[in-house]
Write an enzyme that holds these catalytic residues in place. Structure first.
Site, short mmCIF file in Angstrom:
data_model
loop_
_atom_site.label_atom_id
_atom_site.label_comp_id
_atom_site.label_asym_id
_atom_site.label_seq_id
_atom_site.Cartn_x
_atom_site.Cartn_y
_atom_site.Cartn_z
N ARG A 14 -3.95 -6.96 14.11
CA ARG A 14 -3.05 -5.97 14.70
C ARG A 14 -3.50 -4.58 14.30
O ARG A 14 -4.45 -4.41 13.55
CB ARG A 14 -1.62 -6.20 14.20
CG ARG A 14 -1.52 -6.23 12.68
CD ARG A 14 -0.12 -6.24 12.18
NE ARG A 14 -0.03 -6.53 10.76
CZ ARG A 14 -0.24 -5.67 9.78
NH1 ARG A 14 -0.58 -4.43 10.06
NH2 ARG A 14 -0.13 -6.03 8.51
N LYS B 187 0.83 -1.20 0.00
CA LYS B 187 0.00 0.00 0.00
C LYS B 187 0.87 1.26 0.00
O LYS B 187 1.91 1.31 0.65
CB LYS B 187 -0.92 0.00 1.22
CG LYS B 187 -1.84 -1.20 1.26
CD LYS B 187 -2.49 -1.36 2.62
CE LYS B 187 -3.28 -2.66 2.71
NZ LYS B 187 -3.78 -2.92 4.07
#
Length: 449
Positions: A291, A237
């Protein structure tokens, strides 16, 4: 609440966690390799412990050293941040055995969601839509050809373990399937020590949509909206925004409610992100990250909820501080990942920062652990900071982002700032017309190399 938290990470995320702990009155312990002795989080922590030489396997991934640091300092909890040991179920189990709280999900949920096949089976049973594909691991060539024929070409062959695009190959036709499997299996074995593969339908031009979820392990779970992470290079990303410019209100509510219910039924604890491919109004689950995400600030900007505060509270045994009906969304936020890299070739650019001037002003946030005179070591991920911009709508957000990028100065190394300065003025980006393949196509068409 905890007395003392050891931060088992480095860079901007270590500093982000440290600040949250200080706001809650929790003492902090910074661990660091010899290469990070001058890092900002080390300077600001209440205590610091050197845990090894520069190589991550000898320091940030060294569980005995981290455990020793906890015992030396008396830390009663560990926040793993993202990366490194953040999704290591064994680490969570070891901490639990020593009466040290792992600030994250249970080891069981980490383990299940870390296996792509088990994760797909688990969420499918909870009502989450999945990409058509194999029910489990592909054990033979015969099974692979049969599965591909059933779901239709093109297909995506993927490693059951790991991520980041490794062990992932596309077969456009039957003639390409065997080579795709052999290549993916070899990459998976080398990268993860596990050559298990599974198969999914390959979607042509999907968006990458992820939903932020949070549970307290007591059957309560919420979602905090989606993030659009479609601008990627090699499955990594680059630019994230919330809300997605490609979703309508009905689809947004549908997928949010679906995943919140699923996480409540699962009894999930802590922060998590459920990632989807989205095409033609349909969502297809691809994985869950158990997470905190790199891009969590855009969610914080549009909801006003501090996700790290919530992580600390829930890990300490508290229930969620908010209910779904308490969540409201305000404006638009975009995050640009500032990497120490050549903005066109993405080659790493470690070195000394001679001059550093971050942007400021209304709606501007910079999460970074660097400073003027700091030397970026060559041993770790090249992410050195995140520029997060918020506006009352997407147009205002883009306007502020242009201004912030023009102010951002990092001299002495190469960074990806020039790339973002191009993207923020590109017509496709301005109009929100992009998918997961857009950036690589753009870079291929504009490369100077």
């Amino acid at each position: 609440m905890f007395e003392k938290v050891l931060i088992a990470n480095r860079g901007e995320i270590a500093l982000r966690i440290l600040r949250a702990c200080k706001e809650l009155g929790i003492a902090t312990v910074a661990v660091h390799s010899t290469a990070d002795s001058n890092a900002m989080h080390v300077r600001l922590a209440d205590e610091s412990v050197c845990i090894g030489p520069p190589a991550a396997r000898d320091s940030y991934l060294n569980i005995p050293s981290l455990l020793a640091a906890c015992e030396i300092t008396g830390a009663d909890a560990v926040h793993p941040g993202y990366g490194f040991l953040s999704e290591n179920a064994r680490f969570a189990e070891i901490l639990d055995a020593h009466d040290i709280t792992f600030i994250g999900p249970t080891a069981q949920h980490i383990r299940v969601m870390g296996d792509k096949i088990a994760a797909k089976q688990t969420v499918s049973a909870l009502g989450v839509p999945v990409v058509p594909g194999s029910d489990g691991a592909i054990e033979s060539e015969k099974q692979a050809y049969a599965c591909a024929a059933e779901i239709g070409y093109p297909v995506l062959v993927k490693a059951a373990a790991g991520g980041g695009g490794r062990g992932m190959k596309v077969a456009l036709s039957e003639d390409e399937l065997l080579n795709a499997m052999q290549t993916a299996r070899a990459e998976a074995s080398a990268a993860f020590g596990d050559d298990s593969l599974y198969m999914e339908k390959y979607l042509g031009k999907p968006r990458h949509i992820e939903v932020q979820v949070f549970g307290d392990g007591r059957g309560n779970a919420i979602h905090l909206g989606e993030r659009d992470c479609s601008l990627q290079r090699r499955h990594q990303k680059v630019w994230e925004e919330a809300p997605s410019p490609g979703l309508n209100a009905a689809d947004r509510k549908r997928i949010g409610d679906t995943v919140a219910t699923a996480m409540a039924d699962l009894g999930y604890r802590g922060a998590g992100t459920i990632e989807f491919l989205y095409e033609d109004g349909e969502f297809y689950f691809i994985e869950m990250n158990t997470r905190l995400q790199v891009e969590h600030p855009v969610t914080e900007m549009i909801t006003g909820i501090d996700l790290v505060h919530e992580q600390l509270r829930v890990a300490a045994g508290a229930s969620l501080s908010v209910k779904q009906e308490d969540i409201s969304f305000h404006g638009h936020a975009i995050e640009c990942r500032i990497n120490a890299e050549n903005p066109r070739t993405f080659a790493p650019s470690p070195g000394r920062i001679n001059y550093y001037h971050p942007p400021g002003g209304l709606g501007i946030r910079v999460d970074s652990g660097v400073y003027q005179g700091y030397s970026i070591p060559p041993y770790y991920d090249s992410l050195i900071g995140k520029l997060i911009v918020h506006g009352k709508n997407r147009n205002e957000c883009l306007m502020r982002l242009r201004r912030a990028l023009s102010e951002f100065v990092i001299d002495g190394i190469q960074t990806t700032i020039p790339l973002f300065s191009e993207l923020v003025n590109n017509a496709d980006i301005v109009d929100g017309r992009y998918d997961i393949h857009w950036l690589e196509s753009y870079l291929a068409g504009t490369s100077d190399d």
